[in-house]
Each structure stands twice: as C-alpha cells, then as structure tokens.
Design a protein around this motif. Structure first.
Motif, PDB file in Angstrom:
ATOM      1  N   THR A  69      59.294  66.114  27.771  1.00  0.00           N
ATOM      2  CA  THR A  69      59.194  64.760  27.225  1.00  0.00           C
ATOM      3  C   THR A  69      60.569  64.144  26.975  1.00  0.00           C
ATOM      4  O   THR A  69      60.794  62.979  27.294  1.00  0.00           O
ATOM      5  CB  THR A  69      58.410  64.779  25.892  1.00  0.00           C
ATOM      6  N   HIS A 106      53.106  61.284  22.084  1.00  0.00           N
ATOM      7  CA  HIS A 106      54.286  60.754  22.774  1.00  0.00           C
ATOM      8  C   HIS A 106      54.831  59.533  22.049  1.00  0.00           C
ATOM      9  O   HIS A 106      56.034  59.365  21.897  1.00  0.00           O
ATOM     10  CB  HIS A 106      53.943  60.384  24.211  1.00  0.00           C
ATOM     11  N   ASP A 123      52.418  61.806  32.541  1.00  0.00           N
ATOM     12  CA  ASP A 123      52.450  63.147  31.966  1.00  0.00           C
ATOM     13  C   ASP A 123      51.231  63.916  32.433  1.00  0.00           C
ATOM     14  O   ASP A 123      50.160  63.348  32.594  1.00  0.00           O
ATOM     15  CB  ASP A 123      52.468  63.060  30.435  1.00  0.00           C
ATOM     16  N   GLU A 124      51.372  65.200  32.646  1.00  0.00           N
ATOM     17  CA  GLU A 124      50.267  66.044  33.130  1.00  0.00           C
ATOM     18  C   GLU A 124      49.598  65.382  34.326  1.00  0.00           C
ATOM     19  O   GLU A 124      48.404  65.146  34.329  1.00  0.00           O
ATOM     20  CB  GLU A 124      49.244  66.271  32.010  1.00  0.00           C
TER      21      GLU A 124
HETATM   22 MG    MG Z   1      54.173  67.721  27.522  1.00  0.00          MG
END
Ligand code: MG
Ligand code: ADP
Length: 721
Positions: A302, A332, A408-409
């Motif tokens: 991150t 986040h 993300d992911e």
């Molecule tokens: Mg992460």
C-alpha cells in the motif's frame, strides 16, 4: 462442418450435453479437440480367453453367449451377468448396476471387452469391463484402429460436470475422422520443423487416440509448446500495442518522494524502494503503464502505491484507487489519510454505503458528504485521490483529470470491471490512464516470465524488518486440546485469535450421478453452517469464558464491519470466519491462527491466511488442523512449515499438486496444459524466443494469417493485466 462449428450443430450432442460442455468452456469443435485427456488406460493387450488369468487389464474379443440381469438383495444392486466365448474358451463377465446393458448387447453379438480379471474361489470373471460392439468375425484381433473404448490406449478425460470419458470418446473420434483434412496448423512450419514437432492433425489424433504412449507424449509436448508460444506472442503483441497508445507522463518529483519517505514511521525495505522507483520511472513515460506490483501479504504494497498516488496528485492529476471490499477500501482510506495528512490533498471514499471526504483543510478527521457532492467534486477534478469499491466503476462516476488507476487485490476483479475502470479516463482529455495492479497471489516465476516478460512486474520479495517468523504447526485431532490450552494462555496475555473454517468442496460427479452436483448456493450455505457450528462449539464448550465472534459471507455488510471493528477494538478474543470473508484487514494484535480442515486449501491460500498474523513484535503461531493427512497432503502442509516465501510456495504448489489445482490457472485463464509446461523452463524460454523472433520479422503477422486468427481467439479467453 468445420473447426468452428458450434457444439449445438454437432450430431448426437443433445441439449443437456451442450450445457455441460459450455460449463467447461467448450463452445465449438475446436474446443472439443483441445479438451485433452489427462491420462490413458492401456487396453491394448488383446488375448485369447484361454489365456485369461487374474489381474490385467486385458482385452478379449468374442461372441456374447448369454446375458441376463440379476438383482441381489444383499448388495442391493443389479448385476448384469454375461458369458463370452471365442475359439479358445468361455469367460464370465459381470457388470454392476448397469442394467441397461442388457439392451445394448444381445446374444450372438460380437464384442470387445477390456478390464481386470477377478477371482472368486476357483472361478474367474471379467469385472465391469469397458465394452464396445465389433462386427462379426470369427477371427480374434479385430483391427484395433477401429476400436474406440477397448483394444488400444484409451483416453481418460478429466471427469468434470458429469461428462464421461466414454461419451467424449464417442463424440470426439468421429469428428476427428471427419475433419481430418480440414485442420490447418497455425504453428509456423519452420518452427515445427526446427523442433521436430508433430503436425497438428497427427498430434490431435495421437493425443486423443495414441498408438503409443511415446507418441502421446510427443503430441502433448507440441501442444504445450504451442500454447506457450501463442501466449508469449499474445503478450508481446499486447505490449507493442500498448506502447503505441498515449498517456500523460507524470513527472517524478524526487524532493516530494524523499519528504514522504522521511515522514514515514518506519524505514522502507529495499524491495519497496526498488518497486516504487520502477513505478515512478514508468509513470514518466508517455505511454500507459500496465504494471503488476506483486508482494507477499504484509510486504507493504500500500505504501508503495501511495507514493505513486502522491506523486501523481501533486503533479495535478487524479487517482482512482479501487479495492475489492468495503472493509479494505475503508482501511486504505484511513491509511492514506494517516500517511498523507501533511501533504495537502483531498481524498474521497466512495463505497456502496457511505461517502467520506477528507480535505486538505481538515487535518484530522474525515467528514461524510453526499454522494452527489462527491461525484461533482470528482468530475471537477477537485478530489485528488478517490478510493472505493466497485462503486467506482459506475457510469455516473466521472473524473475530470484521471491519470492513474490503482487496483488492490487485482485478481478479485473481473476482466470487464478492470477494463471499465481503466476506460473511465476516456471521457477526459487523457486517453488511457496508467494502471498499477497489486496482488498478494504469488505467481511462479516461469509464469510471470511468460506473462509479463521481465518488464512490467515489480516484486516486493522481503518483509519489513523486525517481523518474527511465524511458527507453523500441523495439529492432529488428538493434539487439539493442547492447542486450545495454548490459546487460552495467549488470550490471557491479551492476544487475539483467528479461526478459519474449512472450505466446502463441490462433490465430484460421477457419470451415474448427473444431478448430484451441489450448487454454489448450497456450498456457501454449508460454509456458513460450518462457521456457525464452530462458533457454537468454541463459545459453548471450549471457551465459554472468552468472547467469540463470527464472520461469514451471508452477513450484511454492516454486521460484518461491526464484527471487524469489535475485533480491532479487542472486544472479541477469537474470531471464527469462513475463508471467503475479508481477512485482509490489518490487526497486529491477532497473533494466533487456527486453520480447520487445512488440507482442503491450496498452499498459496494457506499462506495468504497465515499472512494475517505475524504483523507485530509478538511471536505469532499458525496451527494447521487436519484430520487424516495422506502423504500428498502431508507433503504440502510440511512445505508450509519450512517455507515462508510466497513465491517459493507457489512453485512448490505447482509441482506437488499439479497445475490443475494451482490457484492461478483459473485466475489468469490459462489452460492446464500450459500451466503444466510452465515447470519446463527450457520450453518456456524457447517459446518466448521464437515468439520474439517472429514478431521482429513480421510485427503484424502478415505472413501468418492462421496464427493471427488464433491469437484473436486467444485474446478473448485470456486476461493478463
Ligand atoms: Mg494490501
Ligand atoms: P500488503 O502488502 O499485504 O498490502 P500492507 O501494505 O497492508 O501490506 O502493509 C502491512 C503493514 O505493514 C501496514 O500496517 C503497513 O503500514 C506496514 N508497513 C509497510 N511497510 C513497512 C515497513 N517498511 N516497515 C514496517 N512496517 C511497514
């Protein structure tokens, strides 16, 4: 009829079978041809009946002398008993629970039967043999080339969706014969000759109905190479295309980045710095970046993404930051606010439920604002970084000045969702935004080589300093109690615990049990039940004195968030959860994890779970509960004890379990055979080399129309960003 004839038009493929084939992704004749057997049954030994002895498999040809059904009440099943005879003798045959066979064979029919000879006392019989009718002939040794289910090497296909190998043979063989002269080879002739690969037509025949195992292997090798070659070609071409697209270069502000790094409460790892540098340099180019940031759970992706976002925001552009779940998006948001507080940015959070806004004027907290207002601000370009879930890809979300998309992911998003997010810049003056995807799913090196080259991949291969190695143990049922005692002691010390419940696997269907398949819904219901049962057990029987929480997919988002918040606030000691629920949340105080039914998960996934602990200075422990580990399971689980590097584990997984089970293959849309051949580094390298050479010589593939067509098809199935 040709290779692209849809399955609906293939004779003898009825509606039910069409559906099953589609479930396997088989849409036309070509797909059928490329649905390869995973092994062969050797029924090639045809012997006279007088030579029959216990064992086998053997194959016999003869005449049906009699056949009848008998119901045995003891075994509660129907036995079909037959006698076959040839010039040398007679043999008893028994089939179990296939009463319809009595309509298939009549006395006087000639048959070829293949199977094992069983012995009961002094009596021998052929047990449940494979069968097919042959034309009447008094001679043994019917030409085996005409046989399909017996008398040769018989293909066995991966048994899925209730499609039997027998049925597949029955459909595929006549098609192969019919289309014999119409199958043109897209693999360039010179490459085929150079490596001495079988021509396509022969290779197809030999992989389905091989004359020898050696030929089957040769065929397989050809196809493995071809897939790797096509994949490499596809990837290299996509890259060339992307290089021709335009994007806005984002200049690197080194002073800013240095200031940011200085402001962090920790020191970046060397791998984080290197990745950040690669990304920031890539963003300076006037072509769209398409880069994957790969790093183990907890490796600190991150903050690396944050550097790219900060740099872009300060250069005057907008950033969209998308996470797969609300909990993660919120996390986040909070983390970005925390680390970017002093950098004068406007950061928004857009999820399904609430919309938050953190402005440069608000130094300490976020306020809630209306969706309308947030969308307006985004459109005007006033929000620097917009964080969110799938809500970000709605049509009404418009950016004024989007230059960078962070996912993300990434594997948790569908291809279309990803495409749509990247496309959201098209309404603006910027043609294509840069894309940074992040994943914690480690990809074996050979795969990433093929898929990404070495160009567009950044890897964080070290964890922040000071993290203790997680102690991992395999726990047999008899030792559970000891583990529970340990947990009680840990909770007394104020630590917290995750309990992951086993995955419920779909029941494999057999040809006889066509409707036995469990729907996804039933499975998820079973998983919820598993969690509830475990919760009951732990809270009532084992830890009545501790606070137990529960998390599963059927809970409402608000309920889930409340539980996560309670866990974070230490109001819950032990959290019982399914594997599907967001464990991606950062809770350093949780230091113990139990994984129930650990043998049901893949290595990569176990590793992912385990990454949720070991995030603080306290020693963390992971207990793998397993009922009855077989040798393979044991090998897999033991790999986890000794290895804590996700990349190494991914490679081990590929080797131990075989590619079909590798978590990546579905995700990337890459066929199993290709996955298998990825362990063959030599083949991978050769395929890339040849692909590069062909593109250098003929970038548009003008001389290779068949190959161009193949790649078009290929592109529809595969997703690589
Ligand atoms: Mg992460
Ligand atoms: P992941 O790669 O799994 O997404 P995160 O980015 O969530 O990992 O980072 C995990 C935790 O480690 C976060 O709390 C983050 O602030 C912290 N972190 C990141 N980099 C470092 C570092 N170099 N040293 C110490 N802690 C770090």
């Amino acid at each position: 009829m040709n290779l692209y004839t849809p399955i609906e038009e293939i004779p003898r493929v009825g509606l039910i079978y069409q559906k099953k084939l589609k479930k396997l992704g088989i849409k036309d004749v070509r797909d059928l041809f490329f649905h390869f057997p995973h092994r062969y049954e050797d029924f090639s030994k045809i012997i006279p009946i007088s030579k029959a002895e216990a064992g086998g498999p053997f194959c016999f040809q003869g005449e049906i002398l009699d056949i009848k059904n008998i119901y045995t009440s003891r075994k509660r099943m129907v036995l079909t008993q037959a006698t076959i005879g040839d010039k040398t003798g007679k043999l008893k045959v028994i089939w179990f629970n296939q009463p319809y066979l009595i309509n298939t064979f009549k006395k006087g029919n000639y048959v070829c039967l293949a199977g094992k000879i069983a012995k009961k006392g002094s009596a021998k019989y052929l047990s449940s043999p494979a069968y097919e009718k042959i034309s009447p002939t008094s001679d043994i040794q019917h030409p085996t080339s005409n046989l399909t289910h017996t008398g040769r090497l018989i293909p066995v296909y991966p048994g899925t969706e209730g499609l039997s190998s027998r049925w597949l043979r029955f459909i595929v063989k006549p098609l192969l014969i019919k289309l014999k002269n119409q199958i043109s080879d897209s693999l360039p002739e010179k490459i085929r000759k150079k490596y001495d690969f079988l021509p396509l037509e022969i290779a197809l025949w030999q992989i389905h109905f091989p004359d020898s195992l050696k030929l089957a292997k040769e065929a397989k090798k050809r196809f493995a190479f071809e897939e790797l070659f096509n994949l490499s070609l596809f990837v290299l071409r996509e890259r060339l295309k992307l290089a021709r697209e335009k994007a806005i270069p984002i200049p690197l502000n080194l002073a800013l980045i240095k200031e940011f790094i200085k402001s962090l409460p920790f020191k970046l790892t060397a791998a984080q710095k290197k990745s950040a540098w690669q990304i920031l340099k890539d963003l300076e180019k006037p072509r769209p970046m398409n880069r994957l940031l790969e790093g183990d759970v907890g490796s600190g992706k991150t903050v690396v993404a944050m550097m790219a976002a900060l740099n872009a925001a300060k250069a005057g552009f907008q950033i969209a930051f998308m996470a797969p779940t609300e909990i993660l998006a919120k996390q986040h948001f909070q983390e970005l606010i925390k680390f970017l507080k002093n950098f004068n940015l406007d950061i928004g959070l857009l999820t399904g439920k609430e919309d938050k806004f953190f402005s440069r004027k608000l130094k300490n907290e976020a306020i809630e604002i209306s969706r309308k207002k947030l969308l307006e601000k985004t459109k005007k370009g006033e929000i620097d970084i917009l964080i969110g879930t799938h809500a970000l890809i709605q049509d009404k979300v418009k950016f004024g000045n989007l230059a960078l998309v962070i996912l993300d992911e990434q594997h948790r998003f569908g291809v279309e969702q990803r495409a749509k997010l990247v496309g959201s810049g098209t309404e603006t003056k910027i043609k294509i935004p840069h894309l940074l995807s992040m994943t914690a799913t480690p990809i074996p090196r050979t795969l990433s080589l093929t898929v990404f080259g070495d160009l567009d991949l950044s890897i964080i291969d070290e964890l922040p300093k000071g993290r203790k190695k997680i102690i991992t143990k395999i726990v047999q049922p008899k030792d559970k109690k000891e583990t529970y005692n340990f947990i009680r002691a840990e909770v007394k010390e104020n630590r917290q615990v995750y309990v992951i419940c086993p995955r419920i696997e779909p029941v494999k269907t057999s040809p006889e049990n066509l409707d036995g398949e469990l729907s996804q819904q039933v499975l998820s219901w079973m998983e919820v039940k598993a969690v509830k049962d475990e919760y009951q057990k732990l809270s009532k029987e084992i830890f009545p004195d501790l606070k137990i929480g529960m998390l599963h997919g059927k809970m409402k988002t608000q309920e889930k968030e409340k539980v996560m918040k309670d866990f974070k606030d230490k109001k819950i000691d032990i959290l019982v959860s399914t594997s599907v629920v967001e464990v991606g949340v950062d809770i350093p105080n949780a230091t113990v994890m139990i994984i129930e039914g650990s043998e049901k998960f893949g290595l990569a996934q176990l590793h992912q779970f385990r990454g949720r602990i070991g995030r603080s200075d306290f020693q963390s422990r992971c207990f793998l509960f397993t009922d009855a580990p077989g040798p393979v399971t044991n090998r897999r689980l033991r790999a986890l004890l000794s290895c804590e590097n996700g990349f190494e584990l991914a490679e081990k997984d590929l080797v131990i379990r075989g590619p079909g089970d590798f978590s990546g293959s579905r995700q990337w849309g890459i066929p199993d055979l290709t996955m298998a051949s990825l362990t063959d580094v030599f083949l991978v390298e050769k395929a890339r080399e040849e692909a590069r050479e062909i593109l250098q010589e003929d970038p548009e593939l003008k001389k290779y129309p068949l190959l161009r067509e193949r790649l078009g098809e290929f592109g529809k199935r595969i997703h690589l960003e």
